[in-house]
Design an enzyme around this catalytic site. Sequence first.
Site, PDB file in Angstrom:
ATOM      1  N   ASP A 219       0.856  -1.199   0.000  1.00 52.95           N
ATOM      2  CA  ASP A 219       0.000   0.000   0.000  1.00 52.95           C
ATOM      3  C   ASP A 219       0.890   1.246   0.000  1.00 52.95           C
ATOM      4  O   ASP A 219       0.611   2.219  -0.706  1.00 52.95           O
ATOM      5  CB  ASP A 219      -0.863   0.067   1.267  1.00 52.95           C
TER       6      ASP A 219
ATOM      7  N   ASN B 116      -4.497  -4.934   7.047  1.00 50.53           N
ATOM      8  CA  ASN B 116      -3.176  -5.492   7.359  1.00 50.53           C
ATOM      9  C   ASN B 116      -2.857  -5.383   8.847  1.00 50.53           C
ATOM     10  O   ASN B 116      -2.190  -6.240   9.411  1.00 50.53           O
ATOM     11  CB  ASN B 116      -2.090  -4.786   6.555  1.00 50.53           C
TER      12      ASN B 116
ATOM     13  N   THR C  42      -7.124  -0.517  -1.921  1.00 49.11           N
ATOM     14  CA  THR C  42      -6.044  -1.507  -1.833  1.00 49.11           C
ATOM     15  C   THR C  42      -6.091  -2.266  -0.504  1.00 49.11           C
ATOM     16  O   THR C  42      -5.093  -2.838  -0.086  1.00 49.11           O
ATOM     17  CB  THR C  42      -4.670  -0.836  -2.024  1.00 49.11           C
TER      18      THR C  42
ATOM     19  N   PHE D  12      -6.549 -12.110   0.557  1.00 46.49           N
ATOM     20  CA  PHE D  12      -6.711 -11.444   1.859  1.00 46.49           C
ATOM     21  C   PHE D  12      -7.768 -10.339   1.870  1.00 46.49           C
ATOM     22  O   PHE D  12      -8.666 -10.350   2.722  1.00 46.49           O
ATOM     23  CB  PHE D  12      -5.350 -10.884   2.317  1.00 46.49           C
TER      24      PHE D  12
HETATM   25  C1  BDR Z   1      -3.311  -7.743  -0.308  1.00 47.53           C
HETATM   26  O1  BDR Z   1      -3.310  -8.068   1.083  1.00 47.53           O
HETATM   27  C2  BDR Z   1      -2.451  -7.214   1.789  1.00 47.53           C
HETATM   28  O2  BDR Z   1      -1.605  -7.944   2.610  1.00 47.53           O
HETATM   29  C3  BDR Z   1      -1.688  -6.418   0.774  1.00 47.53           C
HETATM   30  O3  BDR Z   1      -1.474  -5.093   1.235  1.00 47.53           O
HETATM   31  C4  BDR Z   1      -2.556  -6.444  -0.454  1.00 47.53           C
HETATM   32  O4  BDR Z   1      -3.462  -5.366  -0.476  1.00 47.53           O
HETATM   33  C5  BDR Z   1      -2.744  -8.913  -1.081  1.00 47.53           C
HETATM   34  O5  BDR Z   1      -3.524 -10.035  -0.897  1.00 47.53           O
HETATM   35 CA    CA Z   2      -3.276  -3.515   1.035  1.00 45.23          CA
END
Ligand code: BDR
Ligand code: CA
Length: 310
Positions: free
Chosen positions: A16, A40, A125, A166
């Site tokens: 990010d 995160n 993101t 994720f």
């Molecule tokens: C996504 O998950 C987060 O860990 C990263 O920032 C990214 O946006 C990848 O799966």
């Molecule tokens: Ca991210």
Amino acid sequence: MSRQPVIIDCDPGHDDAIAILLALSHPQLEVKAITTVHGNQTLPKVTDNALRLLTAIGRTDIPVAAGCARPLVAAPVTAPEIHGESGLDGPNMPEPAFRPLDEHAVNTIIRILRTSDRKVTLIPTGPLTNIAAALLKAPDIMTNIEHIYLMGGAIHEGNKTPVAEFNIYVDPHAAKVVFTSGLPITMIGLDVTHQARMGEEEIARLRAMDRPVAHLVADLITFFMGTYRRVFGFDYAPLHDAVAVAQAIAPGIVATRRLHVDVETTSPLTFGQTIVDLYGVTGREPNANVGFRLDRDAFLEMLMAAIATY
Ligand code: BDR
Ligand code: CA
């Protein structure tokens, strides 16, 4: 031509942070705000990271607003195994020199969309909680959204479970709101972002620039590579989120196909999976441009040029 207004909705996060650096350096984009969301790490941590990053690069003029601290329905999930306890472990970051807005990020998103003369592009993101909440609270904003370039999901793989990426796994209900909104969406999933490889060679290139921000990015990638090696056995760091920004700058840097995407929100086995109808077997109208292939060389050069501007 005036610059394209964008909002980056994020959970910094190593990739990010690099996505933010790319967006802020590019003459085509005007970053109206950086809004933060749980993901995160916890909301206070990722917000702090956004402030620290902007402080480090002297861009305390960029408004930061903190948003949702948890998903719409599911229990919160963070990723310390990938991004560390702070969410941005590795580099030495300065103390924040400014504070977030005294406004919830969902309201910031709504306010910017309602008042912008030009349609605004959203670049999420992180988990899609803030974006979904804004769409639910103020559906009128939809007419002023140019495009949503989101990092999330996958066609064929998963990184949180065998089939779930994720960001979508953390808040699949929010993802469902976004994918069913009818808005123009480009999905930059793992199939694409795993092509955005940064390894020792790129770290050496950054170190050779010998500038503070280039060293910061090298530190970010070094930490990220370490966790990707340990958790996934990769010998590189995939810069997931920066690819969504790159596609907003240069649509076509990722080759896409128009397909229907749905999100699984109930099955324990496939919770958070993006279901991409590759062959049109559901007969449902496509609702997203789904990314397949990244022009890695063009991406790499765009990113290196961006970092060199600092
Ligand atoms: C996504 O998950 C987060 O860990 C990263 O920032 C990214 O946006 C990848 O799966
Ligand atoms: Ca991210």
